[in-house]
Scaffold this motif. Structure first.
Motif, PDB file in Angstrom:
ATOM      1  N   TRP A  67      10.072   7.062 -23.726  1.00  0.00           N
ATOM      2  CA  TRP A  67      10.819   6.778 -25.105  1.00  0.00           C
ATOM      3  C   TRP A  67      11.069   7.799 -26.054  1.00  0.00           C
ATOM      4  N   TYR A  68      12.081   7.762 -26.633  1.00  0.00           N
ATOM      5  CA  TYR A  68      12.637   8.703 -27.665  1.00  0.00           C
ATOM      6  C   TYR A  68      12.996   8.136 -28.887  1.00  0.00           C
ATOM      7  N   ARG A  69      12.989   8.933 -30.027  1.00  0.00           N
ATOM      8  CA  ARG A  69      13.492   8.374 -31.275  1.00  0.00           C
ATOM      9  C   ARG A  69      14.389   9.324 -31.944  1.00  0.00           C
ATOM     10  N   ALA A  90       6.775   8.848 -26.352  1.00  0.00           N
ATOM     11  CA  ALA A  90       5.803   8.497 -25.016  1.00  0.00           C
ATOM     12  C   ALA A  90       6.502   8.472 -23.877  1.00  0.00           C
ATOM     13  N   THR A  91       5.566   8.890 -22.901  1.00  0.00           N
ATOM     14  CA  THR A  91       5.931   8.900 -21.384  1.00  0.00           C
ATOM     15  C   THR A  91       4.917   8.120 -20.471  1.00  0.00           C
ATOM     16  N   ILE A  92       5.562   7.507 -19.530  1.00  0.00           N
ATOM     17  CA  ILE A  92       4.620   7.043 -18.410  1.00  0.00           C
ATOM     18  C   ILE A  92       5.310   7.491 -17.186  1.00  0.00           C
ATOM     19  N   THR A  93       4.201   7.913 -16.370  1.00  0.00           N
ATOM     20  CA  THR A  93       4.694   8.411 -14.948  1.00  0.00           C
ATOM     21  C   THR A  93       5.024   7.278 -13.868  1.00  0.00           C
ATOM     22  N   THR A  94       5.071   7.657 -12.685  1.00  0.00           N
ATOM     23  CA  THR A  94       5.276   6.763 -11.603  1.00  0.00           C
ATOM     24  C   THR A  94       3.739   6.344 -11.253  1.00  0.00           C
ATOM     25  N   THR A 106       1.694   2.304 -27.602  1.00  0.00           N
ATOM     26  CA  THR A 106       1.317   2.043 -26.381  1.00  0.00           C
ATOM     27  C   THR A 106       2.227   2.175 -25.471  1.00  0.00           C
ATOM     28  N   ILE A 107       2.598   2.934 -24.426  1.00  0.00           N
ATOM     29  CA  ILE A 107       3.881   2.634 -23.446  1.00  0.00           C
ATOM     30  C   ILE A 107       3.281   2.099 -22.352  1.00  0.00           C
ATOM     31  N   GLN A 127       4.516  -0.843 -27.396  1.00  0.00           N
ATOM     32  CA  GLN A 127       4.072  -1.436 -28.279  1.00  0.00           C
ATOM     33  C   GLN A 127       3.793  -0.691 -29.455  1.00  0.00           C
ATOM     34  N   MET A 128       4.261  -1.011 -30.318  1.00  0.00           N
ATOM     35  CA  MET A 128       4.051  -0.268 -31.669  1.00  0.00           C
ATOM     36  C   MET A 128       3.312  -0.939 -32.715  1.00  0.00           C
ATOM     37  N   ASN A 129       2.398  -0.143 -33.050  1.00  0.00           N
ATOM     38  CA  ASN A 129       1.341  -1.027 -34.192  1.00  0.00           C
ATOM     39  C   ASN A 129       1.327  -0.071 -35.362  1.00  0.00           C
TER      40      ASN A 129
END
Length: 115
Positions: free
Chosen positions: A36-38, A49-53, A68-69, A81-83
């Motif tokens: 995710w970018y902004r 944020a990044t989540i790998t394979t 949380t990604i 998830q953005m808190n």
């Protein structure tokens, strides 16, 4: 063709929460890292944020502990998830699918944090 479609943006008060979704199609989703970018008005697009394979995650310092990604390979979906949202989180949020030599972007979803 490959499509990434973000959803879940909107207007939220400071301290509130939003959950962004990224629906992917036309690619072998589980073989792509997802990020995710902004991009805020007048600023560069920044990595959030990044989540790998392998489900390893990493975050920008500005969102650690608040965002949380995650991903669901069975549904070809990625989430953010953005808190505890702050006005400075206001931006267009984009998802990106990437692997060696290939990357794809979604069209973005607006998040506005304002009283």
């Amino acid at each position: 063709q490959v499509q990434l479609v973000e959803s879940g943006g909107g207007l939220v008060q400071p301290g509130g929460s939003l959950r962004l979704s990224c629906a992917a199609s036309g690619l072998a989703f589980s073989s792509y890292a997802m990020s995710w970018y902004r991009q805020a008005p007048g600023k560069e697009r920044d990595l959030v944020a990044t989540i790998t394979t392998g489900d390893m995650t990493s975050y920008a310092d500005s969102v650690k502990g608040r965002f949380t990604i995650s991903r669901d390979n069975a549904k070809n979906m990625a989430y953010l998830q953005m808190n505890s949202l702050k006005p400075e989180d206001t931006a267009v949020y984009y998802c990106k699918a990437h692997q060696r030599g290939r990357l794809y972007w979604g069209q973005g979803t607006q998040v506005t944090v304002s009283p």
